[in-house]
Design a protein around this motif. Structure first.
Motif, short mmCIF file in Angstrom:
data_model
loop_
_atom_site.label_atom_id
_atom_site.label_comp_id
_atom_site.label_asym_id
_atom_site.label_seq_id
_atom_site.Cartn_x
_atom_site.Cartn_y
_atom_site.Cartn_z
N HIS A 104 0.88 -1.33 0.04
CA HIS A 104 -0.06 0.06 0.07
C HIS A 104 0.90 1.23 0.09
O HIS A 104 0.41 2.57 -0.33
CB HIS A 104 -1.10 0.01 1.32
N HIS A 158 -5.07 2.18 -3.28
CA HIS A 158 -6.10 3.05 -3.02
C HIS A 158 -7.38 2.80 -3.92
O HIS A 158 -8.36 3.03 -3.37
CB HIS A 158 -5.56 4.45 -2.94
N ARG A 159 -7.11 2.34 -5.04
CA ARG A 159 -8.49 2.34 -5.93
C ARG A 159 -8.96 0.87 -5.73
O ARG A 159 -10.05 0.55 -6.46
CB ARG A 159 -7.88 2.05 -7.41
N LEU A 212 -13.85 2.21 2.16
CA LEU A 212 -12.40 2.08 2.09
C LEU A 212 -12.00 1.32 3.53
O LEU A 212 -11.39 1.75 4.40
CB LEU A 212 -11.86 3.67 2.39
N LYS A 246 -8.19 1.64 4.61
CA LYS A 246 -7.69 2.71 4.91
C LYS A 246 -6.50 2.95 6.04
O LYS A 246 -5.62 3.59 5.86
CB LYS A 246 -8.62 4.01 5.09
N PHE A 262 -2.71 2.52 5.34
CA PHE A 262 -2.02 3.59 4.72
C PHE A 262 -1.50 4.71 5.70
O PHE A 262 -1.96 4.69 6.58
CB PHE A 262 -3.06 4.53 3.59
N MET A 310 -5.70 7.23 2.09
CA MET A 310 -6.53 6.72 0.96
C MET A 310 -7.73 7.48 0.42
O MET A 310 -7.75 7.64 -0.72
CB MET A 310 -6.97 5.19 1.50
N GLN A 311 -8.38 8.24 1.27
CA GLN A 311 -9.24 9.12 1.14
C GLN A 311 -8.64 10.16 0.13
O GLN A 311 -9.29 10.52 -1.03
CB GLN A 311 -10.05 9.68 2.27
#
Length: 114
Positions: free
Chosen positions: A53, A61-62, A70, A73, A76, A82-83
């Protein structure tokens, strides 16, 4: 030892599919597992992506859960990385859920590995 080699191969295949997700599109752990021929291995796809990641060449992140959440998340760096990455591609995220998930869902084609 053989199982270890199979796992590395599966992880590499996950990375190959993930790298082909078009900019601005998203997919799910299950969709990747399905195209790899292991439809019940969505969790394993997640484990593979947890390992990369923070590598910018794999757009982990996709990849979201089947409802556009998410769920990865916390793997990350930073609280909302991620957002932020998704929003930088034009997505709207509210309460850890992508608002345009269905409209921007990329279903990996069966020939994505070739």
């Amino acid at each position: 030892m053989e199982h270890e080699a199979e796992q590395i191969s599966f992880f590499e295949r996950v990375y190959n599919v993930t790298c082909k997700i078009p900019y601005g599109k998203v997919t799910s752990y299950g969709a990747i597992a399905k195209v790899l021929g292991s439809p019940k291995s969505a969790r394993m796809v997640g484990w593979a992506l947890n390992a990369v990641h923070n590598q910018s060449d794999v757009p982990a992140h996709r990849v979201l859960n089947r409802n556009g959440l998410l769920t990865g998340k916390h793997h990350f760096q930073g609280t909302n990385l991620m957002q932020q990455l998704l929003e930088s591609e034009g997505h709207i995220v509210i309460n850890n859920q992508l608002q345009d998930f269905e409209e921007n869902f990329w279903n990996p084609p069966m020939d994505v590995l070739y």
